[in-house]
Design a protein around this motif. Structure first.
Motif, PDB file in Angstrom:
ATOM      1  N   SER A  83      28.199  51.704  98.668  1.00 12.84           N
ATOM      2  CA  SER A  83      29.022  50.938  99.605  1.00 12.84           C
ATOM      3  C   SER A  83      30.518  50.909  99.285  1.00 12.84           C
ATOM      4  CB  SER A  83      28.514  49.488  99.646  1.00 12.84           C
ATOM      5  OG  SER A  83      28.804  48.843  98.410  1.00 12.84           O
ATOM      6  N   VAL A  85      34.195  52.336  98.947  1.00 13.76           N
ATOM      7  CA  VAL A  85      35.032  53.443  99.434  1.00 13.76           C
ATOM      8  C   VAL A  85      35.690  54.198  98.271  1.00 13.76           C
ATOM      9  CG1 VAL A  85      37.077  54.010 100.815  1.00 13.76           C
ATOM     10  CG2 VAL A  85      35.454  52.286 101.637  1.00 13.76           C
ATOM     11  N   THR A 132      28.528  49.599 109.338  1.00 15.58           N
ATOM     12  CA  THR A 132      29.876  49.095 109.070  1.00 15.58           C
ATOM     13  C   THR A 132      30.853  49.431 110.195  1.00 15.58           C
ATOM     14  OG1 THR A 132      31.769  49.455 107.600  1.00 15.58           O
ATOM     15  CG2 THR A 132      30.203  51.236 107.733  1.00 15.58           C
ATOM     16  N   ASP A 133      31.926  48.643 110.280  1.00 12.83           N
ATOM     17  CA  ASP A 133      32.988  48.947 111.255  1.00 12.83           C
ATOM     18  C   ASP A 133      33.778  50.195 110.863  1.00 12.83           C
ATOM     19  OD1 ASP A 133      34.415  47.913 109.081  1.00 12.83           O
ATOM     20  OD2 ASP A 133      35.383  46.303 110.204  1.00 12.83           O
ATOM     21  N   TYR A 158      32.648  57.654 102.305  1.00 13.17           N
ATOM     22  CA  TYR A 158      31.729  56.531 102.562  1.00 13.17           C
ATOM     23  C   TYR A 158      31.485  56.357 104.060  1.00 13.17           C
ATOM     24  CZ  TYR A 158      30.407  51.719 103.597  1.00 13.17           C
ATOM     25  OH  TYR A 158      29.784  50.608 104.134  1.00 13.17           O
ATOM     26  N   CYS A 185      29.207  45.901 111.021  1.00 12.74           N
ATOM     27  CA  CYS A 185      29.901  44.661 110.640  1.00 12.74           C
ATOM     28  C   CYS A 185      31.238  44.948 109.943  1.00 12.74           C
ATOM     29  CB  CYS A 185      28.991  43.847 109.713  1.00 12.74           C
ATOM     30  SG  CYS A 185      29.625  42.195 109.371  1.00 12.74           S
ATOM     31  N   SER A 186      32.095  43.955 110.015  1.00 13.09           N
ATOM     32  CA  SER A 186      33.392  44.023 109.335  1.00 13.09           C
ATOM     33  C   SER A 186      33.243  43.626 107.864  1.00 13.09           C
ATOM     34  CB  SER A 186      34.374  43.097 110.053  1.00 13.09           C
ATOM     35  OG  SER A 186      33.876  41.774 109.974  1.00 13.09           O
ATOM     36  N   ASN A 187      34.367  43.467 107.164  1.00 10.85           N
ATOM     37  CA  ASN A 187      34.349  43.149 105.720  1.00 10.85           C
ATOM     38  C   ASN A 187      33.703  41.793 105.443  1.00 10.85           C
ATOM     39  OD1 ASN A 187      36.505  45.212 105.951  1.00 10.85           O
ATOM     40  ND2 ASN A 187      36.682  44.828 103.762  1.00 10.85           N
ATOM     41  N   MET A 202      40.046  40.165  92.768  1.00 12.12           N
ATOM     42  CA  MET A 202      41.250  39.340  92.616  1.00 12.12           C
ATOM     43  C   MET A 202      40.903  38.032  91.885  1.00 12.12           C
ATOM     44  SD  MET A 202      43.685  41.128  93.726  1.00 12.12           S
ATOM     45  CE  MET A 202      43.291  42.836  94.064  1.00 12.12           C
ATOM     46  N   TYR A 215      46.883  47.777  96.754  1.00 12.62           N
ATOM     47  CA  TYR A 215      47.122  49.192  97.080  1.00 12.62           C
ATOM     48  C   TYR A 215      48.267  49.323  98.088  1.00 12.62           C
ATOM     49  CZ  TYR A 215      42.315  50.086  95.310  1.00 12.62           C
ATOM     50  OH  TYR A 215      41.173  50.179  94.564  1.00 12.62           O
ATOM     51  N   GLN A 220      47.570  46.605 104.844  1.00 13.66           N
ATOM     52  CA  GLN A 220      46.362  47.066 105.552  1.00 13.66           C
ATOM     53  C   GLN A 220      45.591  45.822 106.006  1.00 13.66           C
ATOM     54  OE1 GLN A 220      46.966  47.626 102.306  1.00 13.66           O
ATOM     55  NE2 GLN A 220      47.692  49.728 102.274  1.00 13.66           N
ATOM     56  N   TRP A 224      37.654  39.691 108.177  1.00 17.26           N
ATOM     57  CA  TRP A 224      36.744  39.151 107.159  1.00 17.26           C
ATOM     58  C   TRP A 224      35.689  38.219 107.744  1.00 17.26           C
ATOM     59  CZ3 TRP A 224      36.895  41.238 102.426  1.00 17.26           C
ATOM     60  CH2 TRP A 224      38.039  41.959 102.090  1.00 17.26           C
ATOM     61  N   ARG A 290      45.208  53.930  98.161  1.00 19.12           N
ATOM     62  CA  ARG A 290      43.931  54.651  98.249  1.00 19.12           C
ATOM     63  C   ARG A 290      44.161  55.895  99.138  1.00 19.12           C
ATOM     64  NH1 ARG A 290      39.245  51.034 100.889  1.00 19.12           N
ATOM     65  NH2 ARG A 290      38.801  50.451  98.741  1.00 19.12           N
ATOM     66  N   HIS A 293      43.671  55.923 103.203  1.00 17.40           N
ATOM     67  CA  HIS A 293      43.428  54.487 103.422  1.00 17.40           C
ATOM     68  C   HIS A 293      43.526  54.114 104.906  1.00 17.40           C
ATOM     69  CE1 HIS A 293      44.307  50.336 101.398  1.00 17.40           C
ATOM     70  NE2 HIS A 293      43.284  50.296 102.240  1.00 17.40           N
TER      71      HIS A 293
HETATM   72  O1  DAU Z   1      34.767  47.124 106.709  1.00 13.64           O
HETATM   73  C1  DAU Z   1      33.505  47.024 106.111  1.00 13.64           C
HETATM   74  C2  DAU Z   1      33.554  47.648 104.739  1.00 13.64           C
HETATM   75  O2  DAU Z   1      34.255  46.723 103.910  1.00 13.64           O
HETATM   76  C3  DAU Z   1      32.178  47.941 104.164  1.00 13.64           C
HETATM   77  O3  DAU Z   1      31.542  48.909 104.954  1.00 13.64           O
HETATM   78  C4  DAU Z   1      32.299  48.453 102.716  1.00 13.64           C
HETATM   79  O4  DAU Z   1      31.009  48.631 102.164  1.00 13.64           O
HETATM   80  C5  DAU Z   1      33.047  47.416 101.912  1.00 13.64           C
HETATM   81  O5  DAU Z   1      33.245  47.876 100.598  1.00 13.64           O
HETATM   82  C6  DAU Z   1      34.403  47.114 102.563  1.00 13.64           C
HETATM   83  O6  DAU Z   1      35.282  48.266 102.487  1.00 13.64           O
HETATM   84  P1  DAU Z   1      36.837  48.121 102.156  1.00 13.64           P
HETATM   85  O7  DAU Z   1      37.339  49.400 101.624  1.00 13.64           O
HETATM   86  O8  DAU Z   1      37.557  47.513 103.304  1.00 13.64           O
HETATM   87  O9  DAU Z   1      36.722  46.978 101.006  1.00 13.64           O
HETATM   88  P2  DAU Z   1      37.477  46.817  99.589  1.00 13.64           P
HETATM   89  O10 DAU Z   1      37.135  45.451  99.100  1.00 13.64           O
HETATM   90  O11 DAU Z   1      37.260  47.970  98.693  1.00 13.64           O
HETATM   91  O12 DAU Z   1      39.005  46.813 100.033  1.00 13.64           O
HETATM   92  C7  DAU Z   1      39.506  45.882 100.984  1.00 13.64           C
HETATM   93  C8  DAU Z   1      40.969  46.218 101.197  1.00 13.64           C
HETATM   94  O13 DAU Z   1      41.705  45.889 100.002  1.00 13.64           O
HETATM   95  C9  DAU Z   1      41.239  47.690 101.452  1.00 13.64           C
HETATM   96  O14 DAU Z   1      42.308  47.808 102.377  1.00 13.64           O
HETATM   97  C10 DAU Z   1      41.660  48.228 100.094  1.00 13.64           C
HETATM   98  C11 DAU Z   1      42.348  47.044  99.458  1.00 13.64           C
HETATM   99  N1  DAU Z   1      42.240  46.929  97.992  1.00 13.64           N
HETATM  100  C12 DAU Z   1      41.005  47.013  97.424  1.00 13.64           C
HETATM  101  C13 DAU Z   1      40.847  46.912  96.061  1.00 13.64           C
HETATM  102  C14 DAU Z   1      39.484  47.030  95.424  1.00 13.64           C
HETATM  103  C15 DAU Z   1      43.369  46.684  97.213  1.00 13.64           C
HETATM  104  O15 DAU Z   1      44.504  46.586  97.731  1.00 13.64           O
HETATM  105  N2  DAU Z   1      43.203  46.576  95.869  1.00 13.64           N
HETATM  106  C16 DAU Z   1      41.997  46.690  95.255  1.00 13.64           C
HETATM  107  O16 DAU Z   1      41.939  46.616  94.003  1.00 13.64           O
END
Ligand code: DAU
Ligand code: NAD
Length: 358
Positions: A83, A85, A132-133, A158, A185-187, A202, A215, A220, A224, A290, A293
């Motif tokens: 799951s 990315v 996922t969205d 992913y 679904c969203s985050n 965090m 990042y 971005q 939620w 990322r 991204h």
């Molecule tokens: O949108 C649904 C998706 O949400 C799910 O399908 C995925 O399984 C789930 O992991 C999640 O994906 P994201 O890539 O959106 O989630 P993540 O928590 O990894 O990152 C959320 C946002 O925060 C994304 O824009 C990247 C950013 N980020 C993430 C991490 C881990 C940062 O800026 N710093 C970080 O250290």
């Protein structure tokens, strides 16, 4: 009973816990226990005869076929997936194996089981695929939110693997008549969220005095949803969704990442102030973005509300406060995940589970 896959992960475990809290229908929970699977999430179900845990891979067709035959579930809810990315960028292979090949094998085992059911069982059976969205790609600032009719435009390994799995599920309905449902679904955020994802990372980094890595420019946008609202949406779709349909699930709660990080910092300032009296936001550090991204996701969840009457129960303000409090209240869970000792605990626990079910 129902068969859940990936029920030791973040959303799957919340789903199993909530399912057994709201009704007595037993759950067979099949999870491979990758790094993201944590039996401590299900600790409160120890000794509960309604929960039957099996360590296994959705790609193991023989195992799935045997479990279906043995337990005769009326539904399968498929959470199992790779799951994260960032991990998919560094190592896409596992994502293809589990999300694409695994979903294919699970569908095939389900199809053979379903086809052999007597008429009433066949009518009642459901295969619900949790997606996922991210399959819809990225939005510009003023674009309308994703509806179920939005094109699939996945941008990461992913999301491409999840998109492929959604297509397989769709095809198994159109070609074989399988009674499938898909949710996009969203985050999510909430308890038991593995601290590689933004919100839990965090929280745990802030408490440990470590940098809070944002990042790129941190602008971005993600939409939620509190995890328990996602679980209630899945229960609703399983109960009343129209076969072959997809349902978008979201919280109408778009926020830029930097706002989320500042909010988490402000809550920690209130609930667990830094010993030196400084603000947690001092720990924010902008890091390299990322690759690929996606800039913005937003879910239009009106179909689910209009057709099935679902709405989220939490606002972001209530959900994020509960989440931060949960991490403060569960330092053992956090430290077991951070030190990796949850893996040892898994082997001990799993040995006990095997004994209990032998
Ligand atoms: O949108 C649904 C998706 O949400 C799910 O399908 C995925 O399984 C789930 O992991 C999640 O994906 P994201 O890539 O959106 O989630 P993540 O928590 O990894 O990152 C959320 C946002 O925060 C994304 O824009 C990247 C950013 N980020 C993430 C991490 C881990 C940062 O800026 N710093 C970080 O250290
Ligand atoms: P997670 O990584 O926390 O949990 C995944 C679980 O699946 C783990 O317990 C893991 O051990 C298990 N698993 C992995 N490969 C397996 C395999 N081959 N066989 C059996 N089990 C396997 O993920 P999550 O955040 O709980 O996500 C669950 C599902 O929801 C995924 O399908 C994901 O794509 C989807 N989703 C997640 C979010 C989110 O914000 N987290 C949002 C929308 C959709």
């Amino acid at each position: 009973m129902i068969l859940v896959t990936g029920g030791a992960g973040f959303i799957g475990a919340n789903f199993v816990l909530d399912w057994l809290a709201v009704n007595d229908e037993p759950v067979v929970n099949v999870d491979k226990l990758t790094y993201a699977g944590n039996l401590q999430n299900l600790h409160s179900l120890q000794g509960d005869a309604r929960h039957h845990f099996v360590q296994g891979d959705i790609g193991d067709g023989e195992l799935i076929a045997r479990l279906l035959e043995e337990h005769q579930p009326r539904a399968i809810v498929n959470f199992a997936a790779e799951s994260h990315v960032d991990r998919s960028i560094h190592g896409p292979e596992d994502f293809i194996q589990t999300n694409v090949v695994g979903t294919f094998r699970l569908l095939e085992a389900a199809r053979h089981y379903w086809a052999a059911l007597p008429d009433a069982g066949k009518q009642a059976f459901r295969f619900l695929h949790v997606s996922t969205d991210e399959v819809y790609g990225t939005l510009k600032p003023n674009d309308p939110a994703f509806t179920e009719d939005h094109n699939y435009e996945p941008n990461s390994p992913y999301s491409a693997s999840k998109a492929a799995s959604d297509h397989l599920v769709r095809a198994w309905h159109h070609t074989y008549g399988m009674p499938v449902l898909t949710t996009n679904c969203s985050n999510n955020y909430g308890p038991y969220h593995f601290p590689e994802k933004l919100i839990p990372l965090m929280i745990v980094n802030a408490l440990a005095g470590k940098p809070l890595p944002v990042y790129g420019d941190g602008m971005q946008v993600r939409d939620w949803l509190y995890v328990k609202d996602h679980c209630s949406a899945i229960r609703r779709v399983l109960d009343a969704g129209t076969l072959g349909e997809t349902y978008n699930v979201g919280g109408w709660n778009e926020k830029p990442n930097i706002e989320i990080v500042n909010l988490v910092c402000a809550l920690l300032d209130e609930l667990r102030p830094r010993p030196d009296g400084q603000a947690y936001r001092e720990q924010i550090t902008y890091v390299q973005d990322r690759p690929g991204h996606d800039r913005r996701y937003a879910i239009d969840a009106r179909k689910l509300e209009r057709e099935l009457g679902w709405k989220p129960a939490e606002t972001f303000e209530t959900g994020i406060r509960k989440t931060v409090q949960w991490y403060l209240d569960n330092p053992q869970w956090v430290s077991a995940v951070q030190t990796g000792s949850y893996r040892d605990w898994i082997s001990q626990q799993y040995a006990q589970e095997q004994k209990a079910t032998a």
